[in-house]
Design a protein around this motif. Structure first.
Motif, PDB file in Angstrom:
ATOM      1  N   GLU A   1       0.928  -1.130  -0.016  1.00 24.76           N
ATOM      2  CA  GLU A   1       0.012  -0.082   0.024  1.00 24.76           C
ATOM      3  C   GLU A   1       0.945   1.296   0.026  1.00 24.76           C
ATOM      4  OE1 GLU A   1      -2.602  -0.489  -0.943  1.00 24.76           O
ATOM      5  OE2 GLU A   1      -4.139  -1.556   0.181  1.00 24.76           O
ATOM      6  N   ARG A   2       2.075   1.163   0.710  1.00 22.75           N
ATOM      7  CA  ARG A   2       2.981   2.411   0.521  1.00 22.75           C
ATOM      8  C   ARG A   2       3.266   2.492  -0.700  1.00 22.75           C
ATOM      9  NH1 ARG A   2       6.511   0.729   5.591  1.00 22.75           N
ATOM     10  NH2 ARG A   2       5.579   1.549   7.128  1.00 22.75           N
ATOM     11  N   GLN A   3       3.834   1.527  -1.419  1.00 20.16           N
ATOM     12  CA  GLN A   3       4.298   1.783  -2.846  1.00 20.16           C
ATOM     13  C   GLN A   3       3.187   2.095  -3.846  1.00 20.16           C
ATOM     14  OE1 GLN A   3       6.712  -1.221  -4.381  1.00 20.16           O
ATOM     15  NE2 GLN A   3       7.887  -1.609  -2.693  1.00 20.16           N
ATOM     16  N   VAL A   4       1.721   1.595  -3.538  1.00 18.34           N
ATOM     17  CA  VAL A   4       0.797   2.303  -4.379  1.00 18.34           C
ATOM     18  C   VAL A   4       0.455   3.626  -4.062  1.00 18.34           C
ATOM     19  CG1 VAL A   4      -1.656   1.642  -4.528  1.00 18.34           C
ATOM     20  CG2 VAL A   4      -0.258  -0.183  -4.510  1.00 18.34           C
ATOM     21  N   GLU A   5       0.286   3.863  -2.815  1.00 24.23           N
ATOM     22  CA  GLU A   5       0.132   5.377  -2.578  1.00 24.23           C
ATOM     23  C   GLU A   5       1.229   6.278  -3.196  1.00 24.23           C
ATOM     24  OE1 GLU A   5       0.651   9.113  -0.763  1.00 24.23           O
ATOM     25  OE2 GLU A   5       1.969   7.510  -0.271  1.00 24.23           O
ATOM     26  N   ALA A   6       2.559   5.895  -3.148  1.00 21.19           N
ATOM     27  CA  ALA A   6       3.489   6.723  -4.114  1.00 21.19           C
ATOM     28  C   ALA A   6       3.338   6.867  -5.484  1.00 21.19           C
ATOM     29  CB  ALA A   6       4.558   6.157  -3.598  1.00 21.19           C
ATOM     30  N   HIS A   7       2.670   5.634  -5.939  1.00 20.39           N
ATOM     31  CA  HIS A   7       2.510   5.831  -7.649  1.00 20.39           C
ATOM     32  C   HIS A   7       1.421   6.388  -7.953  1.00 20.39           C
ATOM     33  CE1 HIS A   7      -0.109   2.123  -8.558  1.00 20.39           C
ATOM     34  NE2 HIS A   7      -0.681   3.039  -9.354  1.00 20.39           N
ATOM     35  N   LEU A   8       0.328   6.391  -6.998  1.00 23.84           N
ATOM     36  CA  LEU A   8      -0.961   7.153  -7.233  1.00 23.84           C
ATOM     37  C   LEU A   8      -0.514   8.737  -7.155  1.00 23.84           C
ATOM     38  CD1 LEU A   8      -3.419   5.132  -5.222  1.00 23.84           C
ATOM     39  CD2 LEU A   8      -3.594   5.538  -7.636  1.00 23.84           C
ATOM     40  N   ALA A   9       0.369   9.075  -6.184  1.00 25.64           N
ATOM     41  CA  ALA A   9       0.747  10.323  -6.071  1.00 25.64           C
ATOM     42  C   ALA A   9       1.342  10.934  -7.333  1.00 25.64           C
ATOM     43  CB  ALA A   9       1.668  10.619  -4.925  1.00 25.64           C
ATOM     44  N   GLU A  10       2.252   9.976  -7.942  1.00 27.92           N
ATOM     45  CA  GLU A  10       3.020  10.224  -9.330  1.00 27.92           C
ATOM     46  C   GLU A  10       1.944  10.263 -10.384  1.00 27.92           C
ATOM     47  OE1 GLU A  10       5.653   7.770 -12.614  1.00 27.92           O
ATOM     48  OE2 GLU A  10       5.419   7.098 -10.363  1.00 27.92           O
TER      49      GLU A  10
END
Length: 213
Positions: A144-153
């Motif tokens: 979820e941390r990695q998904v949150e980061a790519h959503l921000a991108e």
């Protein structure tokens, strides 16, 4: 009222049904899309293709999330953790339905490789569960941390006028942050090197391919 206990065959059939719904892009959302009430704006062909490519990545990510959660829930050792994973999967179903709807609005389609993404992610989720609930929940936290980061991108990369896609991704990002926090509070551990790095590398591969295929 008598509660029916599902047999292994019942659970297998239910799992197949969930997989088909995720892969075919026909899940039903439990919450209305955040894009409801936001007017569609004009985009040129290049902007529309770019928005569709980003939303296709996010749709594939949600296909993977479905598979991961169900794979983890299938072999979770603690009943409460299993219910937690299944509840999170319901919210991920909302995300999947919202992305599928947005792709249709952009006159585009899901990734042709979604069956492959689903199968691989389910196997990874099951393997994480076999390592024990602390590792499995830690896998949720890192995912979820990695998904949150790519959503921000993606929120930065979307065409400026595409407010409908932006509303969907913003709500998804909020949900993913909450899922990570909940899994950590339930005892998820920090994954050891090199697992987070391998997860990031596989995510980058998926994003590169799903943008086009």
């Amino acid at each position: 009222m008598t509660v029916r206990t599902l047999s292994p065959l019942d659970r297998l059939l239910a799992g197949c049904e969930r997989a088909l719904e995720a892969i075919a892009g026909s899940p039903q959302a439990h919450r209305p899309s955040p894009a409801v009430g936001i007017a569609e704006t004009d985009m040129d062909d290049a902007e529309r293709r770019h928005a569709a490519g980003l939303m296709r990545i996010n749709h594939t990510g949600e296909v993977c999330a479905q598979a991961l959660y169900f794979g983890q829930a299938a072999l979770a050792r603690n009943a409460d953790n299993r219910q937690h994973l299944l509840h999170a999967a319901v919210e991920e179903t909302d995300h999947l339905a919202w992305c599928a709807e947005r792709l249709q609005q952009l006159d585009s389609r899901p990734s042709l490789l979604n069956p492959l993404w689903y199968a691989g992610s389910y196997a990874i989720g099951a393997a994480a569960a076999l390592a024990g609930d602390p590792v499995s929940l830690g896998f949720v936290v890192e995912t979820e941390r990695q998904v949150e980061a790519h959503l921000a991108e993606h929120l930065e990369k979307l065409p400026a006028q595409d407010e409908r896609s932006r509303a969907v991704l913003t709500q998804m990002q909020s949900d993913e942050i909450r899922h990570a926090q909940a899994a950590q509070q339930r005892g998820g551990i920090e994954l050891p090197f090199p697992l987070p790095q391998l997860m990031h590398a596989s995510s980058m591969l998926m994003k590169t391919v799903a943008y086009r295929v």
